[in-house]
Design a protein around this motif. Sequence first.
Motif, PDB file in Angstrom:
ATOM      1  N   PHE A 161      34.597  27.699  29.859  1.00  0.00           N
ATOM      2  CA  PHE A 161      34.192  27.851  31.264  1.00  0.00           C
ATOM      3  C   PHE A 161      32.786  27.303  31.431  1.00  0.00           C
ATOM      4  O   PHE A 161      31.931  27.895  32.087  1.00  0.00           O
ATOM      5  N   HIS A 163      31.686  24.402  32.652  1.00  0.00           N
ATOM      6  CA  HIS A 163      31.354  23.368  33.635  1.00  0.00           C
ATOM      7  C   HIS A 163      30.548  23.906  34.813  1.00  0.00           C
ATOM      8  O   HIS A 163      30.093  23.149  35.643  1.00  0.00           O
ATOM      9  N   THR A 164      30.428  25.215  34.891  1.00  0.00           N
ATOM     10  CA  THR A 164      29.670  25.778  36.010  1.00  0.00           C
ATOM     11  C   THR A 164      28.542  26.642  35.463  1.00  0.00           C
ATOM     12  O   THR A 164      28.573  27.052  34.298  1.00  0.00           O
ATOM     13  N   VAL A 166      27.945  29.634  36.149  1.00  0.00           N
ATOM     14  CA  VAL A 166      28.250  31.062  36.130  1.00  0.00           C
ATOM     15  C   VAL A 166      28.673  31.507  34.727  1.00  0.00           C
ATOM     16  O   VAL A 166      29.560  30.919  34.117  1.00  0.00           O
ATOM     17  N   THR A 170      29.926  37.486  32.680  1.00  0.00           N
ATOM     18  CA  THR A 170      29.891  38.076  34.022  1.00  0.00           C
ATOM     19  C   THR A 170      31.270  38.017  34.675  1.00  0.00           C
ATOM     20  O   THR A 170      31.725  38.990  35.295  1.00  0.00           O
ATOM     21  N   SER A 171      31.940  36.888  34.521  1.00  0.00           N
ATOM     22  CA  SER A 171      33.294  36.766  35.070  1.00  0.00           C
ATOM     23  C   SER A 171      34.238  37.770  34.411  1.00  0.00           C
ATOM     24  O   SER A 171      35.130  38.332  35.055  1.00  0.00           O
ATOM     25  N   TRP A 174      33.588  41.170  35.911  1.00  0.00           N
ATOM     26  CA  TRP A 174      34.114  41.143  37.266  1.00  0.00           C
ATOM     27  C   TRP A 174      35.628  41.326  37.239  1.00  0.00           C
ATOM     28  O   TRP A 174      36.208  42.120  37.988  1.00  0.00           O
TER      29      TRP A 174
END
Lengths: 189, 189
Positions: A161, A163-164, A166, A170-171, A174
Motif C-alpha cells: 500500500f 503508493h499513497t 497514508v 492506520t488503515s 480503521w
Amino acid sequence: MARAGLTPERLVAAAAELADEAGLAQVTASAVARRFDVKAASLYSHIGGTDDLRTGVALLALREMADRVAEALAGRSGRDALAAFAGAYRDYARAHPGRYEAARLPLDHETAMASAGVRHSQLARAVLRGYDIAEPDQTHAVRLLGSVFHGYISLEAATGFSHTPVDSDTSWQWTLDRLDALLRSGSAG
Amino acid sequence: MARAGLTPERLVAAAAELADEAGLAQVTASAVARRFDVKAASLYSHIGGTDDLRTGVALLALREMADRVAEALAGRSGRDALAAFAGAYRDYARAHPGRYEAARLPLDHETAMASAGVRHSQLARAVLRGYDIAEPDQTHAVRLLGSVFHGYISLEAATGFSHTPVDSDTSWQWTLDRLDALLRSGSAG
DNA sequence: GTAGGTTTCCTACAGGGCTTAGGCAAATGC
DNA sequence: GCATTTGCCTAAGCCCTGTAGGAAACCTAC
C-alpha cells in the motif's frame, strides 16, 4: 559416509525456511536437498516429491497459525478479540511470508478436512461469540472476516500500500474499528 | 517454411488462454510455443522469457478488468455501484481464473505505475463518491474494498466455501449489504 | 563382535524446461 | 532482382524432476 538424518519433518521444516527466505516458488526438491548437503534423489524415500514438500509447508503453516491465533484469542472478547485474531494472522504473514503463501495452496478435500484449516473457522466463530450473531449470518460473517483479513494481508504483502502517503497501520486500525461496528450491528440481520 | 506470425501480443494472448485453462503455473515458454507449433527458442526474439509472458498476462488482466469495471460502473451510484464494482471483479475472476491469478503477481514499481492498476484505485474512488467519505478515510475505504473483494474472490476460488451448507452467493449479497451500510455510516469516522 | 537384514543415501539416467548463439530462409524495401 | 532485415530453426549448456539399482551405514540378535 555419515548419514544426513533426513525425515519428512526435517525436510518440511527446511522447505518452510526456504519458503520464507526466497518465496514458495523456490521450494524445490533440489533446493531442499542442498540445505542438507545431499543429492536430490535422496529425498524421494522420505517424501513424494516437490508437491509434497509444498503441501507439507502448507499444513505446517495452518497448524502454526491456528496455534498463534488461539493463543492470541485467549481471554479476550469483542473488539479485543477481533484485533487479536486479525493481528495474529497479519503478524504471522509478516514473519513467515513463504509459509503464509503456502497456506493458500489448494488442498484436496480430504487433506483439507484433516488439516488445521478446520480450527481456523472455529476460531473465527469464537471471535463472533462476542457479537451475538446467529446462523446463517454467522457463516456470512466468518467468510467476511476471512476475506477482509486475507485480502488485506495479501494486498499489503504485494504492494505495501505504498503508493499513497497514508500509513498502512492506520488503515488496519480503521478497518478493525469499522468491522467491529459492522458486527455489533449484526444482529439486525 | 511458413512463418508462424508471432508477436508479443499474440504470445501474451495465448499465454492468457493457457493460464485460464491450466493455471498460471503452466504458462511457460515451451507450452506457449507448442500452441503455435513452434520451437521454444523462437519466442525469445519476441519476449524476454517466461517471466515476461506472465507479466504480460498480468498487465492484460489489469487492463481487461479495469475496462469491465468501468463499464459496469457507468451510470450507477451508491449500493448499485458497489455491487456492480464488486460483481465485475468476481465475474472476471470466474471467467478468467488464470488471468485473475496473474493480476496479483508483484510488479516492480515502475511497471505497476504504468499499468492499468492505477485505474483500479480510481474506480474504487468513483464508487466511494456515492458515500461522502473524505480523506484520509477514503484511502482506508479503498483499501477495505480491495481487501474484501480480493479476499472473498480468492477464498471462493480456493475452497468454493464448500464445506458448509450456506450458499456462497448469499454470503456475497450479505457482504455487499453490510459494506454498503458500513460506508454509509462512514462520514462519522 | 559379527552376520544378516534393513534403511539411507549414492550414482546413473531419462525426460523436460529455460535460455543463448549462430545459421538459413522468408519477407521487405529499394 | 538483389540486399537487408526479420523470423524461426538447430545445437548446446544448465538446472530440475523423478526412477532404478547399488553400496555403505545402522540395527538386531545371536
